[in-house]
Enzyme design. Structure first.
Site, PDB file in Angstrom:
ATOM      1  NE  ARG A 170      -4.247  -1.772   1.945  1.00  0.00           N
ATOM      2  CZ  ARG A 170      -4.652  -2.366   2.779  1.00  0.00           C
ATOM      3  NH1 ARG A 170      -5.492  -0.880   3.799  1.00  0.00           N
ATOM      4  NH2 ARG A 170      -6.680  -2.445   2.350  1.00  0.00           N
ATOM      5  CG  ASP A 202     -13.315   7.464   7.536  1.00  0.00           C
ATOM      6  OD1 ASP A 202     -14.393   6.081   7.398  1.00  0.00           O
ATOM      7  OD2 ASP A 202     -11.876   7.174   7.113  1.00  0.00           O
TER       8      ASP A 202
HETATM    9  C1  LIG Z   1     -14.494  -0.790   6.519  1.00  0.00           C
HETATM   10  S1  LIG Z   1     -15.078   0.321   6.415  1.00  0.00           S
HETATM   11  C2  LIG Z   1     -16.260   0.473   6.686  1.00  0.00           C
HETATM   12  C3  LIG Z   1     -18.285   1.373   6.163  1.00  0.00           C
HETATM   13  C4  LIG Z   1     -18.860   1.569   6.684  1.00  0.00           C
HETATM   14  N1  LIG Z   1     -19.056   1.507   8.005  1.00  0.00           N
HETATM   15  C5  LIG Z   1     -19.717  -0.004   6.433  1.00  0.00           C
HETATM   16  O1  LIG Z   1     -19.373  -0.664   7.508  1.00  0.00           O
HETATM   17  O2  LIG Z   1     -20.088  -0.075   5.532  1.00  0.00           O
HETATM   18  C6  LIG Z   1     -14.440   1.311   7.782  1.00  0.00           C
HETATM   19  C7  LIG Z   1     -13.720   2.978   7.962  1.00  0.00           C
HETATM   20  O3  LIG Z   1     -13.562   2.977   9.413  1.00  0.00           O
HETATM   21  C8  LIG Z   1     -12.075   4.285   9.410  1.00  0.00           C
HETATM   22  N2  LIG Z   1     -11.183   4.663  10.292  1.00  0.00           N
HETATM   23  C9  LIG Z   1     -10.148   3.946  10.160  1.00  0.00           C
HETATM   24  N3  LIG Z   1      -9.913   3.661  11.187  1.00  0.00           N
HETATM   25  C10 LIG Z   1     -10.378   5.149  11.982  1.00  0.00           C
HETATM   26  C11 LIG Z   1     -10.191   6.369  12.741  1.00  0.00           C
HETATM   27  N4  LIG Z   1      -9.252   5.945  13.694  1.00  0.00           N
HETATM   28  N5  LIG Z   1     -10.913   7.115  13.157  1.00  0.00           N
HETATM   29  C12 LIG Z   1     -11.915   7.248  12.343  1.00  0.00           C
HETATM   30  N6  LIG Z   1     -11.710   6.594  11.333  1.00  0.00           N
HETATM   31  C13 LIG Z   1     -11.201   5.498  11.165  1.00  0.00           C
HETATM   32  C14 LIG Z   1     -11.258   3.836   7.759  1.00  0.00           C
HETATM   33  O4  LIG Z   1     -10.922   5.093   7.288  1.00  0.00           O
HETATM   34  C15 LIG Z   1     -13.157   3.250   6.721  1.00  0.00           C
HETATM   35  O5  LIG Z   1     -13.220   4.182   5.955  1.00  0.00           O
END
Ligand SMILES: C[S@@+](CC[C@H](N)C(=O)[O-])C[C@H]1O[C@@H](n2cnc3c(N)ncnc32)[C@H](O)[C@@H]1O
Length: 285
Positions: free
Chosen positions: A45, A154
């Site tokens: 990545r 996010d």
């Molecule tokens: C797998 S996606 C899930 C999206 C949606 N909630 C769903 O279930 O379809 C996880 C998201 O969490 C965000 N994320 C990860 N760590 C985070 C943090 N420390 N603070 C805020 N967002 C975070 C990522 O950028 C990502 O877009």
């Protein structure tokens, strides 16, 4: 030629030492755990950043990242690449059934005339908050006077840009029911582009903001009625999950609900939330 090829190969390798400092830094910054098995993924990545910045390898990249300038200019880019953003419209569809059939009617009965506040925490590219906007708009049609606002946050600026644009390939909106597609999606004037856009009335209902769950202050004054935080805490270890859920708890009104991803359980965490449906929890007091 051979030397150049070897140079590139070397540039692409992440040493154990660089991996160790990167993984610790990622954990400290955004809570995402990066065990040894994720080394190849992290290497893949971040390779394009190393190349794009014209650096000779990951050691230079780490040295730069940890400077004040790197923190200012590279941190956000790095986090964009480190996060996993998989999402879908109507993902885990039974949650939307629970919301419409149980949570909303109960809430509306107890709070007539008030506006429902809902938070899509970890909203990725917008599919989750726009699904919520569709479902809540339908509820509003059947329950005159009902209104809602959605906060969607996010850590990744890249996905937030996508979410704000609200333009999706037709293949991505396949899970959206046909009657919702007709009402809530606009087809591009250029039919061949195969793109659709969320209608302005729904876009207006969603406020997008960058928020890192590890930040000391969420900068949120309001308390929420419903939180969707699905498929996010799976990337965190148990102590981080517990701390985050305790903070969510403080952010919820009494009686509020929180929806977690289907593979995420709060059992064993020291959080005063009660399970009401599978992976749906409630703050009772
Ligand atoms: C797998 S996606 C899930 C999206 C949606 N909630 C769903 O279930 O379809 C996880 C998201 O969490 C965000 N994320 C990860 N760590 C985070 C943090 N420390 N603070 C805020 N967002 C975070 C990522 O950028 C990502 O877009």
């Amino acid at each position: 030629m051979e030397d150049a090829g070897r140079g590139l190969e070397q540039a692409a390798k992440l040493s154990t030492r660089d991996f160790a400092r990167l993984s610790l830094f990622i954990y400290d910054t955004c809570g995402i755990k990066m065990p040894e098995v994720k080394k190849t993924m992290l290497e893949a990545r971040l390779q394009k950043r190393v190349r794009l910045l014209g650096m000779s390898g990951f050691t230079d990249y780490c040295d730069y990242l940890f400077t004040a300038k790197g923190q200012q200019e590279e941190l956000v880019q790095m986090l964009d690449l480190v996060t996993t953003n998989k999402t879908d419209f109507f993902r885990e569809p039974d949650h939307f059934v629970q919301l419409t059939q149980n949570v909303l009617p109960d809430w509306w009965q107890r709070h007539p005339g008030t506006t429902l506040s809902i938070w899509s925490a970890g909203c990725s590219s917008g599919e989750e908050p726009y699904t919520l906007a569709m479902v809540l708009s339908e509820f509003a049609l059947k329950n005159p006077g009902f209104d809602f606002r959605i906060l969607a946050t996010d850590i990744s600026t890249r996905v937030l840009e996508k979410a704000k644009n609200a333009i999706y390939a037709e293949a991505l909106v396949e899970p959206v029911p046909l009657e919702f597609k007709k009402k809530y999606l606009l087809r591009s004037k250029d039919r061949a582009s195969g793109m659709v856009r969320i209608v302005p009335e729904l876009r207006e209902k969603v406020r997008f903001r960058r928020l890192n769950f590890m930040d000391e202050d969420f900068g949120m004054r309001e308390q929420l009625d419903v939180i969707f935080c699905r498929n996010v805490i799976i990337y965190f270890d148990r102590p981080t999950q517990e701390k985050l859920l305790q903070r969510f708890h403080r952010q919820m009104k009494t009686g509020a609900h929180i929806f977690m991803g289907h593979s995420e359980t709060l059992s064993g965490l020291d959080v005063p939330l009660v399970s009401v449906y599978p992976t749906v929890y409630r703050k009772l007091k």
